[in-house]
Design a protein around this motif. Structure first.
Motif, short mmCIF file in Angstrom:
data_model
loop_
_atom_site.label_atom_id
_atom_site.label_comp_id
_atom_site.label_asym_id
_atom_site.label_seq_id
_atom_site.Cartn_x
_atom_site.Cartn_y
_atom_site.Cartn_z
N ILE A 37 -13.62 5.31 -4.30
CA ILE A 37 -12.56 6.23 -4.71
C ILE A 37 -12.25 7.22 -3.59
O ILE A 37 -11.08 7.46 -3.26
N LEU A 38 -13.28 7.80 -2.99
CA LEU A 38 -13.08 8.82 -1.96
C LEU A 38 -12.36 8.26 -0.73
O LEU A 38 -11.35 8.80 -0.29
N TYR A 39 -12.88 7.17 -0.18
CA TYR A 39 -12.34 6.68 1.08
C TYR A 39 -10.99 6.00 0.92
O TYR A 39 -10.13 6.12 1.79
N THR A 40 -10.79 5.31 -0.20
CA THR A 40 -9.47 4.74 -0.42
C THR A 40 -8.44 5.84 -0.60
O THR A 40 -7.31 5.76 -0.11
N PRO A 98 8.59 -3.52 3.32
CA PRO A 98 8.08 -2.74 4.46
C PRO A 98 6.64 -2.26 4.28
O PRO A 98 5.95 -2.02 5.26
N VAL A 99 6.18 -2.10 3.02
CA VAL A 99 4.86 -1.48 2.82
C VAL A 99 3.88 -2.35 2.05
O VAL A 99 2.71 -2.01 1.96
N ALA A 100 4.36 -3.47 1.48
CA ALA A 100 3.47 -4.30 0.66
C ALA A 100 2.27 -4.80 1.45
O ALA A 100 1.15 -4.83 0.96
N TYR A 101 2.50 -5.18 2.72
CA TYR A 101 1.41 -5.70 3.54
C TYR A 101 0.37 -4.60 3.82
O TYR A 101 -0.83 -4.88 3.88
N MET A 102 0.85 -3.36 4.00
CA MET A 102 -0.08 -2.26 4.23
C MET A 102 -0.94 -1.99 3.00
O MET A 102 -2.15 -1.76 3.10
N PHE A 103 -0.33 -2.01 1.83
CA PHE A 103 -1.10 -1.80 0.61
C PHE A 103 -2.10 -2.94 0.40
O PHE A 103 -3.25 -2.71 -0.02
N GLY A 104 -1.68 -4.17 0.69
CA GLY A 104 -2.61 -5.29 0.58
C GLY A 104 -3.74 -5.18 1.57
O GLY A 104 -4.91 -5.44 1.24
N LEU A 105 -3.41 -4.79 2.79
CA LEU A 105 -4.42 -4.62 3.84
C LEU A 105 -5.50 -3.63 3.39
O LEU A 105 -6.70 -3.91 3.47
N ILE A 106 -5.07 -2.47 2.90
CA ILE A 106 -6.03 -1.42 2.56
C ILE A 106 -6.84 -1.80 1.33
O ILE A 106 -8.06 -1.56 1.27
N THR A 107 -6.20 -2.41 0.33
CA THR A 107 -6.92 -2.77 -0.88
C THR A 107 -7.97 -3.84 -0.60
O THR A 107 -9.15 -3.70 -0.98
N VAL A 108 -7.56 -4.90 0.07
CA VAL A 108 -8.52 -5.98 0.38
C VAL A 108 -9.59 -5.49 1.34
O VAL A 108 -10.78 -5.77 1.16
N PHE A 109 -9.17 -4.74 2.38
CA PHE A 109 -10.15 -4.21 3.33
C PHE A 109 -11.14 -3.29 2.62
O PHE A 109 -12.35 -3.32 2.92
N GLY A 110 -10.64 -2.49 1.67
CA GLY A 110 -11.54 -1.61 0.93
C GLY A 110 -12.58 -2.39 0.15
O GLY A 110 -13.77 -2.04 0.13
N LEU A 111 -12.18 -3.48 -0.50
CA LEU A 111 -13.14 -4.30 -1.26
C LEU A 111 -14.16 -4.95 -0.34
O LEU A 111 -15.35 -5.04 -0.68
N VAL A 112 -13.71 -5.41 0.81
CA VAL A 112 -14.64 -6.05 1.75
C VAL A 112 -15.65 -5.06 2.28
O VAL A 112 -16.86 -5.34 2.35
N VAL A 113 -15.19 -3.86 2.65
CA VAL A 113 -16.11 -2.84 3.17
C VAL A 113 -17.06 -2.36 2.10
O VAL A 113 -18.26 -2.14 2.35
#
Length: 615
Positions: free
Chosen positions: A172-175, A143-158
């Motif tokens: 660190i702050l925004y994540t 249920p949550v793996a895709y959300m964690f992947g979304l935020i981690t990858v999106f964080g690296l891209v941003v």
């Protein structure tokens, strides 16, 4: 008192139940059915949607106070993870806040590796995508793996787009805020506004009893459709509520055992009411049953359960009505084992049993990763930062089988178009009129309520609600405050549509996993459930057996819908698929009939038919 209930003896000209089923058309979920599901006033749906919208709006408010950029991501996480009761909400919120610590450490280490190294960044994004997609397919984190992947990858891209000197601090702050904000809102606000899981359970039981009353009064096709949807849900959600209620440690174990039995019995009562409504029941018997059921529903609606129920004086003229009356005295009486302790569930590990033996999990991860990387490539090659939402979309819309991808594609696109249209329309007509934060939050709440209403409906339409929220949040929540940037809204909607297209292309072109591979398994499971139901003799065992049969039937019908949505060889298999549809219709009737006459001599013929179709 006269009620419009059909008499026991139907008209000779009336089509029988078997004839209606044998001529029923074979088709996928149509627009008319989708429209009915969208506006279906299911019990508890409005309250659930209101609380979810309040959670999303509160997340935006906290983000405005902390001036968090890209507020659409935390709002989206809140909508994705928000639960119906306070205990589940708190547990998910705690889990999110624990996981954020590990993700921060992960991102910190990855920044050290990838900063100013484009190739290393690409490799890391690919590995992370593969890992999270694999966990989503083969572990309990689904249920949550895709959300964690979304935020981690999106964080690296941003992070790759921000000034180098501030990159570590901002990461660190925004994540932290991206994940901690939704988690904190779910814990604090959820405990304040969400009901107890026990109350959710009693409300669900009351809803089934009231639906049984509607059937006994004389039901039209729409009511029968709603009753069937309620039947097919079985007791899965109600048993989850009972489990969450036990974690509160404020309810007596005996009371929870009685409520668990009541949940199972409510499914049996609804099935018998459906049987009586279809085959006919006298007005006097119907009135007698309705009076008792309404009194029981009122007690459950107050958060309690009836301690003693007298058998209504129902004649044997209607076998289904008599069977329903026979079940009521034991409605809330659990078996001796259940009264002593909650039923022991088979413990399973973190990973699925076939996590490292079934190649489908790896193939799913590879296809998901390919979609993410292709989106990232388009994002970088086009030098178009505004379409970064295509990467987010890949994590959200991935589904295991081609039938699910195709059947939900229309919902995704229509949801994204509706959400995008609302987002652009609000930028043009609403944002210029806003003078402060209050009007802005009202706008967020209203649109969130619309998206939440659709998302909290049947799972066949929930994707559309999530896509409405996705498109709106990512269009209108660019920074910490109202936006008037039409270009941003346009770019992000294009990114969403691009992500939908890329994911669809990946999952239907490479290793297309067909729902046909699952139909044999679910049909065999249904045949076994019918056999077990015929062998249940106590009221408690019969109630549990009918609930399990209805769940198996729902899974079979859903799998058949996905098969019909697949473009490959559907016409070749049409006769077999039509026969499967008729067999499932018959199984639905048989599951209700077994509550009245468990000694069905033709049971073996029905189960053999299912086994043959299963191959």
């Amino acid at each position: 008192m006269a009620l419009p209930v059909p008499e026991t003896s139907p008209s000779p000209d009336a089509p029988t139940r078997e004839v209606i089923q044998s001529t029923s058309p074979l088709r996928t979920l149509g627009l008319a059915r989708i429209w009915r599901l969208i506006w279906d006033p299911a019990p508890g749906r409005m309250g659930y949607a209101l609380r979810m919208a309040a959670g999303c709006t509160t997340t935006v408010l906290v983000g405005e106070i902390w001036q968090v950029p890209d507020l659409g991501v935390p709002a989206l996480v809140t909508m994705a993870l928000w639960q119906k009761d306070r205990v589940t909400n708190a547990l998910v919120g705690v889990l999110v806040n624990i996981v954020v610590v590990f993700l921060l450490l992960l991102i910190y280490g990855l920044i050290k590796i990838t900063l100013d190294h484009a190739m290393e960044l690409v490799i890391v994004i690919a590995l992370l995508s593969f890992g999270f997609f694999f966990l989503g397919s083969a572990s309990k984190l689904k249920p949550v793996a895709y959300m964690f992947g979304l935020i981690t990858v999106f964080g690296l891209v941003v992070i790759d787009q921000v000034p180098v000197g501030e990159v570590i601090t901002r990461a660190i702050l925004y994540t932290d805020l991206f994940l901690a904000m939704p988690g904190a809102v779910m814990i604090i606000l959820g405990l304040l506004i969400c009901p107890s899981p026990r109350r959710v359970l009693t409300d669900d039981i009351a809803a089934r009893l009231r639906m049984a009353c509607r059937l006994l009064r004389g039901a039209d096709d729409r009511t029968h459709e709603q009753a069937t949807d309620m039947l097919r849900s079985g007791t899965t959600d109600m048993m989850k509520s009972a489990k969450m209620a036990s974690l509160e440690k404020i309810w007596a174990a005996k009371d929870l055992a009685c409520l668990r039995q009541s949940a199972r019995s409510s499914v049996a009562v609804l099935a018998l009411a459906d049987e009586a409504s279809r085959n006919g029941i006298s007005t006097e018997d119907a009135v007698c049953l309705i009076e008792t059921l309404e009194k029981m529903a009122a007690i459950f609606a107050d958060g309690d359960y009836p301690a003693a129920i007298e058998r209504p004086a129902v004649s044997s003229a209607s076998p289904a009505g008599a069977a329903l009356a026979d079940m009521l005295p034991d409605f809330a009486t659990p078996s001796a084992e259940d009264e002593k302790t909650a039923p022991k569930e088979k413990k399973s590990g973190f990973f699925a049993d076939d996590a490292f033996s079934n190649p489908e999990h790896v193939r799913f991860a590879v296809k998901g990763t390919a979609g993410v990387m292709l989106s990232y490539l388009a994002f970088m090659v086009l030098d178009w930062p505004g379409i970064h939402t295509c990467i987010i979309t890949c994590f959200i819309v991935a589904l295991p089988t081609m039938g699910e991808m195709v059947s939900k594609l229309t919902l995704r696109i229509s949801g994204a178009l509706v959400g995008g249209a609302i987002g652009i329309g609000s930028i043009i007509f609403v944002m210029p009129q806003l003078d402060g934060i209050t009007g802005f939050l009202i706008l967020i709440f209203v649109v969130s309520l619309l998206a939440a209403w659709v998302k909290t409906g049947d799972e066949r339409i929930a994707y559309a609600g999530f896509q409405i929220g996705l498109a709106f949040y990512l269009s209108d929540l660019k920074g910490f405050g109202p936006t008037s940037d039409m270009e941003t809204a346009r770019d992000r909607i294009i990114g969403i549509m691009l992500g939908n297209f890329i994911t669809y292309a990946m999952f239907t072109s490479f290793w297309p996993a067909t729902a046909r591979d699952r139909i044999g398994e679910v049909l065999r499971k249904l045949a076994q459930a019918l056999q077990r139901q015929s062998q249940a003799f106590t009221p408690q065992a019969r109630a549990e057996a009918i609930a399990n049969t209805q769940s198996a039937l729902s899974e079979s019908e859903r799998t058949l819908e996905y098969i019909m949505a697949e473009p490959i060889n559907t016409l070749v298999d049409l006769p077999r698929l039509r026969e499967t549809k008729h067999a499932l219709d018959d199984a639905g009737c048989l599951s209700e009939d077994l509550l009245v006459t468990p000694e069905r001599t033709d049971l073996s013929d029905h189960t053999a038919r299912l086994e043959r179709l299963a191959g």
